[in-house]
Design a protein around this motif. Sequence first.
Motif, mmCIF file in Angstrom:
data_model
loop_
_atom_site.group_PDB
_atom_site.id
_atom_site.type_symbol
_atom_site.label_atom_id
_atom_site.label_comp_id
_atom_site.label_asym_id
_atom_site.label_seq_id
_atom_site.Cartn_x
_atom_site.Cartn_y
_atom_site.Cartn_z
ATOM 1 N N VAL A 44 40.688 -14.909 -44.573
ATOM 2 C CA VAL A 44 40.605 -14.381 -45.438
ATOM 3 C C VAL A 44 40.189 -12.655 -45.234
ATOM 4 O O VAL A 44 40.973 -11.570 -45.528
ATOM 5 C CB VAL A 44 39.636 -14.502 -46.810
ATOM 6 C CG1 VAL A 44 39.437 -13.429 -47.691
ATOM 7 C CG2 VAL A 44 40.334 -15.797 -47.260
ATOM 8 N N ILE A 45 39.338 -12.501 -44.313
ATOM 9 C CA ILE A 45 38.889 -11.165 -43.926
ATOM 10 C C ILE A 45 40.087 -10.579 -43.131
ATOM 11 O O ILE A 45 40.429 -9.446 -43.110
ATOM 12 C CB ILE A 45 37.592 -11.242 -42.959
ATOM 13 C CG1 ILE A 45 36.384 -11.548 -43.929
ATOM 14 C CG2 ILE A 45 37.475 -10.063 -42.302
ATOM 15 C CD1 ILE A 45 35.362 -11.857 -43.261
ATOM 16 N N GLY A 46 40.605 -11.521 -42.353
ATOM 17 C CA GLY A 46 41.916 -10.955 -41.437
ATOM 18 C C GLY A 46 42.945 -10.458 -42.462
ATOM 19 O O GLY A 46 43.535 -9.376 -42.270
ATOM 20 N N ALA A 47 43.064 -11.098 -43.234
ATOM 21 C CA ALA A 47 44.344 -10.999 -44.455
ATOM 22 C C ALA A 47 44.182 -9.479 -45.070
ATOM 23 O O ALA A 47 44.921 -8.628 -45.123
ATOM 24 C CB ALA A 47 44.755 -12.131 -45.434
ATOM 25 N N ARG A 48 42.892 -9.549 -45.749
ATOM 26 C CA ARG A 48 42.570 -8.314 -46.331
ATOM 27 C C ARG A 48 42.106 -7.365 -45.699
ATOM 28 O O ARG A 48 42.659 -6.157 -46.020
ATOM 29 C CB ARG A 48 41.241 -8.842 -47.322
ATOM 30 C CG ARG A 48 41.595 -9.607 -48.429
ATOM 31 C CD ARG A 48 40.328 -9.931 -49.412
ATOM 32 N NE ARG A 48 40.860 -10.617 -50.739
ATOM 33 C CZ ARG A 48 40.008 -11.188 -51.156
ATOM 34 N NH1 ARG A 48 38.758 -11.257 -50.842
ATOM 35 N NH2 ARG A 48 40.391 -12.006 -52.372
ATOM 36 N N ALA A 151 36.103 -19.117 -51.058
ATOM 37 C CA ALA A 151 36.675 -18.749 -49.677
ATOM 38 C C ALA A 151 37.876 -19.458 -49.334
ATOM 39 O O ALA A 151 38.698 -18.919 -48.993
ATOM 40 C CB ALA A 151 35.543 -18.730 -48.703
ATOM 41 N N THR A 152 37.851 -20.774 -49.710
ATOM 42 C CA THR A 152 38.942 -21.620 -49.342
ATOM 43 C C THR A 152 40.037 -21.341 -50.288
ATOM 44 O O THR A 152 41.143 -21.466 -50.024
ATOM 45 C CB THR A 152 38.565 -23.207 -49.372
ATOM 46 O OG1 THR A 152 37.959 -23.526 -50.818
ATOM 47 C CG2 THR A 152 37.572 -23.482 -48.486
ATOM 48 N N GLY A 153 39.611 -20.970 -51.625
ATOM 49 C CA GLY A 153 40.913 -20.951 -52.364
ATOM 50 C C GLY A 153 41.605 -19.501 -52.011
ATOM 51 O O GLY A 153 42.887 -19.446 -52.199
ATOM 52 N N ASN A 154 40.841 -18.554 -51.690
ATOM 53 C CA ASN A 154 41.449 -17.282 -51.196
ATOM 54 C C ASN A 154 42.248 -17.506 -49.986
ATOM 55 O O ASN A 154 43.359 -16.826 -49.689
ATOM 56 C CB ASN A 154 40.373 -16.247 -50.914
ATOM 57 C CG ASN A 154 39.710 -15.597 -52.012
ATOM 58 O OD1 ASN A 154 40.383 -15.688 -53.045
ATOM 59 N ND2 ASN A 154 38.649 -14.981 -51.964
ATOM 60 N N LYS A 160 49.440 -18.478 -48.361
ATOM 61 C CA LYS A 160 50.798 -18.459 -49.093
ATOM 62 C C LYS A 160 51.489 -17.169 -49.035
ATOM 63 O O LYS A 160 52.787 -17.418 -48.826
ATOM 64 C CB LYS A 160 51.061 -19.189 -50.264
ATOM 65 C CG LYS A 160 50.312 -20.596 -50.553
ATOM 66 C CD LYS A 160 50.125 -21.176 -51.882
ATOM 67 C CE LYS A 160 49.772 -22.601 -51.725
ATOM 68 N NZ LYS A 160 49.284 -23.008 -53.256
ATOM 69 N N THR A 161 50.764 -16.185 -49.473
ATOM 70 C CA THR A 161 51.588 -14.959 -49.530
ATOM 71 C C THR A 161 52.043 -14.499 -48.112
ATOM 72 O O THR A 161 53.123 -13.844 -47.972
ATOM 73 C CB THR A 161 50.634 -13.752 -50.264
ATOM 74 O OG1 THR A 161 49.321 -13.836 -49.523
ATOM 75 C CG2 THR A 161 50.186 -14.204 -51.627
#
Length: 164
Positions: A44-48, A151-154, A160-161
């Motif tokens: 998540v941190i990487g994606a955001r 965290a896992t939901g994000n 997926k995106t």
Amino acid sequence: MREGPLETHMIDPFIAWSRMMAAGIDMQATWMRGAETLQASHSVIGARTGMMRDAALFPFKTDYEELGRMVPEKVEAFASSAQTVMRETLAMQGAWATQMQRIGLMMVSGRMPTFAETTTLATQTANYSLGVMTARARLGKGALSPVHRAATGNARRLGKTKKK
């Protein structure tokens, strides 16, 4: 903390063992969820971070809805976690106070305790100790659950995106 229904009777070693094993399994499951949370947080941190970089470069093509989720979701997850920690801590404090009252009453009775009183206190102490162990397992599980869920939901949603 919950004490067993046979609080004043001899403790059943099989029930005690079962409670200890259940608490151990809960603690191990919490550890596994903690590892999953760390792994999900990393993705998540990487994606955001990439989204924030792109927002700085291309402000009109940015997903502000996703960026706007970052703070509220953390506040909600950590507030829920804190509520669980507080609730379980208060329950453990209440159980500790009850156990200290039992010991204190025996100490100030002005006489040696009878065998039955000593046996009852020993059983209550064993139940209290088992209750502490299971309460600590519940505390860890309850404190981690909302953070793990977020965290896992994000990670699933952002994964997926990213694939699109």
